[in-house]
Every structure is written in C-alpha cells, then in structure tokens.
Write an enzyme that holds these catalytic residues in place. Structure first.
Site, PDB file in Angstrom:
ATOM      1  N   GLU A  35      -5.166   2.284  -3.904  1.00  0.00           N
ATOM      2  CA  GLU A  35      -3.262   2.177  -4.563  1.00  0.00           C
ATOM      3  C   GLU A  35      -2.912   1.156  -3.197  1.00  0.00           C
ATOM      4  OE1 GLU A  35      -4.656   3.255  -0.391  1.00  0.00           O
ATOM      5  OE2 GLU A  35      -2.814   3.902  -0.646  1.00  0.00           O
ATOM      6  N   ASP A  86       1.442  -1.165  -0.321  1.00  0.00           N
ATOM      7  CA  ASP A  86      -0.233   0.236  -0.009  1.00  0.00           C
ATOM      8  C   ASP A  86       1.194   0.927   0.261  1.00  0.00           C
ATOM      9  OD1 ASP A  86      -2.818   0.860   1.519  1.00  0.00           O
ATOM     10  OD2 ASP A  86      -1.690   2.439   1.202  1.00  0.00           O
ATOM     11  N   HIS A 103      -5.164  14.520  -9.902  1.00  0.00           N
ATOM     12  CA  HIS A 103      -5.173  13.253  -9.612  1.00  0.00           C
ATOM     13  C   HIS A 103      -4.953  12.280 -10.703  1.00  0.00           C
ATOM     14  CE1 HIS A 103      -8.680  11.146  -7.032  1.00  0.00           C
ATOM     15  NE2 HIS A 103      -8.710  10.085  -8.456  1.00  0.00           N
ATOM     16  N   ASN A 142      -1.709  13.186  -4.319  1.00  0.00           N
ATOM     17  CA  ASN A 142      -2.846  13.785  -5.243  1.00  0.00           C
ATOM     18  C   ASN A 142      -3.653  14.699  -5.135  1.00  0.00           C
ATOM     19  OD1 ASN A 142      -4.542  11.746  -6.758  1.00  0.00           O
ATOM     20  ND2 ASN A 142      -4.955  10.415  -5.327  1.00  0.00           N
TER      21      ASN A 142
HETATM   22  P1  GH3 Z   1      -1.774   5.607   4.832  1.00  0.00           P
HETATM   23  O1  GH3 Z   1      -0.712   5.732   4.437  1.00  0.00           O
HETATM   24  O2  GH3 Z   1      -2.606   5.295   5.842  1.00  0.00           O
HETATM   25  O3  GH3 Z   1      -2.112   4.479   3.085  1.00  0.00           O
HETATM   26  O4  GH3 Z   1      -2.370   6.578   3.187  1.00  0.00           O
HETATM   27  P2  GH3 Z   1      -3.023   6.881   2.602  1.00  0.00           P
HETATM   28  O5  GH3 Z   1      -3.124   8.582   2.552  1.00  0.00           O
HETATM   29  O6  GH3 Z   1      -2.009   6.247   1.433  1.00  0.00           O
HETATM   30  O7  GH3 Z   1      -4.837   6.018   2.292  1.00  0.00           O
HETATM   31  P3  GH3 Z   1      -5.879   6.438   2.187  1.00  0.00           P
HETATM   32  O8  GH3 Z   1      -6.470   5.030   2.250  1.00  0.00           O
HETATM   33  O9  GH3 Z   1      -5.792   7.221   2.964  1.00  0.00           O
HETATM   34  O10 GH3 Z   1      -5.923   7.139   0.397  1.00  0.00           O
HETATM   35  C1  GH3 Z   1      -5.524   6.428  -0.265  1.00  0.00           C
HETATM   36  C2  GH3 Z   1      -6.789   7.317  -1.549  1.00  0.00           C
HETATM   37  O11 GH3 Z   1      -5.699   7.018  -2.851  1.00  0.00           O
HETATM   38  C3  GH3 Z   1      -7.198   7.755  -2.120  1.00  0.00           C
HETATM   39  C4  GH3 Z   1      -7.897   7.524  -3.444  1.00  0.00           C
HETATM   40  O12 GH3 Z   1      -8.604   9.366  -3.571  1.00  0.00           O
HETATM   41  C5  GH3 Z   1      -6.384   7.498  -4.235  1.00  0.00           C
HETATM   42  N1  GH3 Z   1      -6.165   6.228  -5.403  1.00  0.00           N
HETATM   43  C6  GH3 Z   1      -7.185   5.574  -5.227  1.00  0.00           C
HETATM   44  N2  GH3 Z   1      -7.284   4.869  -6.167  1.00  0.00           N
HETATM   45  C7  GH3 Z   1      -6.706   5.918  -7.314  1.00  0.00           C
HETATM   46  C8  GH3 Z   1      -6.672   6.088  -8.687  1.00  0.00           C
HETATM   47  O13 GH3 Z   1      -6.866   5.030  -9.338  1.00  0.00           O
HETATM   48  N3  GH3 Z   1      -6.126   6.730  -9.295  1.00  0.00           N
HETATM   49  C9  GH3 Z   1      -5.705   7.701  -8.395  1.00  0.00           C
HETATM   50  N4  GH3 Z   1      -5.523   8.990  -8.940  1.00  0.00           N
HETATM   51  N5  GH3 Z   1      -6.048   8.313  -6.480  1.00  0.00           N
HETATM   52  C10 GH3 Z   1      -6.282   6.842  -6.725  1.00  0.00           C
HETATM   53 MG    MG Z   2      -2.196   4.112   1.000  1.00  0.00          MG
END
Ligand code: GH3
Ligand code: MG
Length: 300
Positions: free
Chosen positions: A220, A177, A190, A185
């Site tokens: 992610e 992760d 994005h 982001n």
């Molecule tokens: P942590 O270190 O605890 O994992 O924090 P984090 O910010 O990585 O985790 P969190 O679950 O809060 O956020 C995950 C983010 O990933 C939020 C979401 O918008 C982004 N995300 C998910 N799928 C995609 C994608 O396909 N493209 C983009 N650009 N962002 C994505």
């Molecule tokens: Mg994460």
C-alpha cells in the site's frame, strides 16, 4: 493500403499504377532504386513494395538487401519484378530478401493473388506486433491497480534521472503510504481494501501531468515521479495529493471509508550527481518521519 512501385520503364510503371489503383491501393511511385529506398525510409512508408530488378542507380535486389539489413522498422513485404525468368535468377532474387518473385510480362490475376498473399503476411505480422506490445505492457503493470509495477516505475525513474542529468533539470519523487491500512483490511475485509487501493491509485493517476508517473512500490505504498520539479514544487504537489486522497471517502462494497495517507518527498539537487538509491532512501526517511509525526501529512 499503400504500395510502392519502383520501375524505370515508363510504360510498365503506368500500367502497374493504373491496375493497382483500380484494385484500391494507394500508389507511391519511384523511377529508380535510389528513390525507392528513399521512399521506404520515410516515416509512413508503404509496407508493400513491387521492385523491378533492373533499375538505374540501385537495382531491386540491392534495395531489397538494404531493407532487410535494417532493424526496428516495420516489415516490408517485397515482390521482385523481373524479365529474368531462369530458375537461378529466382533463387538469387529471393536470397536477397524478396518475399516473392514475378516475371515480366506479368499476368494481372497472378499479381493480384500474390499481393493478397503478401497482405495476409503483413496482417499477421501486425497482429503479432500488437500482441507483443500488449504483453510487454501487461508485464509492466500492477494487476490490481493497472499502474506501473515496481520494476517498471524504477526503470522510468532511472530514465528520468539520466534525462535530468543531461538536461540539467531536477526530479522530485513522492513516496505515499496509506495510514492504518491494515485496520481497514482487518475490519472490512481484503476486498474493501482492494477497492480502496484501486480508487486511491486512480485519483493519483488522474491528478498527474502527462510526463509524471506513478507506480506501486509495495503493498500500500506508491512512488510518484515528478520530472522538472524541485523540492518545493514536489512538496506542493504532495500536499495537493494528500488532500485529494483524504477529502473524499472511498466507495467499497462495505460502505464508504475515509482514509488518510502519509507522504515523503525528496528531490535531486543541482549540485549532486543524480542517482536513484539515495533519493529513494531520502523519500523513505521523510515518509517514516511523516508517520512518526502523527500521519496524514507531508514531510521532505
Ligand atoms: P501505517 O499507518 O504504519 O502504514 O500502518 P499500516 O497498517 O498501513 O501498515 P502495515 O505495513 O502494518 O500494513 C499494510 C497492510 O497493507 C497489510 C497488508 O495486508 C495490506 N496490503 C498490502 N497489499 C495489499 C493488497 O493488494 N490488497 C489489500 N487489500 N491489502 C493489502
Ligand atoms: Mg500503511
């Protein structure tokens, strides 16, 4: 193109052989039905066949029936050749599964155009099959990164576990992760996030052995399968991945960004039954621990 001639009459056989070679075909010859059936079962069997109706061992109609009975093999276009010229013979021949019927003595030009029609059917069939394959592959891929999607990586995982059970080997999995991906982001947009995800997965995929696999488990979050690895080997591999993903910055339209990630590793044990859910839960728990213990690290 390869073509099979099954004909017991030597003169007729030689005539067909000569004429087909002249038209550019690669000819495979069988003297009776049993041998024709043998040829058609080979791996790289001809997909175009001219079968004489009356033959010793097995006649052309029987061979036809056998070819049509089987499933999963590439389609064979069959032209039945016979001295029988009654309408009911033609009907019986076609009912056995032949695609076309030609009476002896045949006219060379007629044979030529009938074979051409057969090749058109085979070409269309090939196109259809590859379109189907492409669709199947597309349905199993994550559109953004091109790696396996969640369903596909789970299918592979279950298959690997079944194989490990059968062969008494082990499987390790790594859950990855990206750390603070939301910040990236939020700060750079994005599109930049997407670019990181693409390069991130490209690096993972490039580091794997041919029989390993990686899929997108969530936004992610990624799942890596390492068949034949125990926990220790899985940990080593995960550590290598961590370095590969954090050492070099990721290029995006908004500049270069260093990203870190956290990894959770789990592996089957020799003594326990191999099922997917407990292993996923263990890798998830390890990943959670890696996050809690400060991120940018591997836990098992
Ligand atoms: P942590 O270190 O605890 O994992 O924090 P984090 O910010 O990585 O985790 P969190 O679950 O809060 O956020 C995950 C983010 O990933 C939020 C979401 O918008 C982004 N995300 C998910 N799928 C995609 C994608 O396909 N493209 C983009 N650009 N962002 C994505
Ligand atoms: Mg994460």
């Amino acid at each position: 193109m390869k073509i099979l001639i099954a004909e017991d009459d030597a003169i007729s056989r030689r005539l067909l052989d000569t004429i087909l070679k002249k038209w550019g075909y690669e000819v495979v010859v069988a003297q009776d039905g049993a041998r024709a059936w043998e040829e058609l079962q080979k791996e790289d069997a001809p997909r175009l066949a001219i079968l004489d109706w009356m033959m010793p061992e097995m006649d052309g109609v029987e061979v036809c029936g056998k070819v049509r009975e089987r499933t999963g093999s590439p389609y064979v276009y069959i032209l039945l050749l016979s001295a029988k010229s009654q309408r009911e013979d033609l009907v019986r021949g076609m009912e056995s599964g032949a695609d076309d019927y030609i009476t002896k003595p045949f006219d060379a030009n007629e044979l030529k155009v009938r074979l051409r029609a057969g090749r058109r059917i085979l070409d269309l069939q090939t196109q259809l099959m590859s379109a189907q394959e492409a669709l199947k592959d597309q349905a199993a891929r994550d559109p953004l990164t091109g790696i396996w999607n969640r369903n596909a990586i789970f299918d592979l995982f279950r298959r690997e576990l079944a194989r490990a059970e059968r062969e008494c080997t082990q499987v390790a999995i790594v859950m990855i992760d990206i750390d603070h991906f939301k910040n990236l982001n939020d700060t750079f947009g994005h599109m930049a996030g997407d670019a990181v995800l693409r390069e991130f997965t490209r690096r993972i995929a490039a580091s794997l052995r041919p029989y390993d696999a990686v899929g997108r488990y969530g936004g992610e979050e990624f799942l890596v399968l390492l068949p034949g690895c125990d926990l220790e080997a899985g940990m080593r591999h995960a550590e290598r991945l961590r370095m590969l993903l954090t050492e070099e910055a990721f290029d995006t339209s908004e500049g270069r960004h260093i990203t870190t990630c956290s990894l959770g590793v789990a592996a089957t044990s020799a003594s326990q039954p191999k099922s997917s859910d407990p292993l996923i839960r263990a890798a998830d728990a390890a990943l959670y621990r890696a996050k809690r213990n400060g991120r940018n690290r591997v836990e098992a």
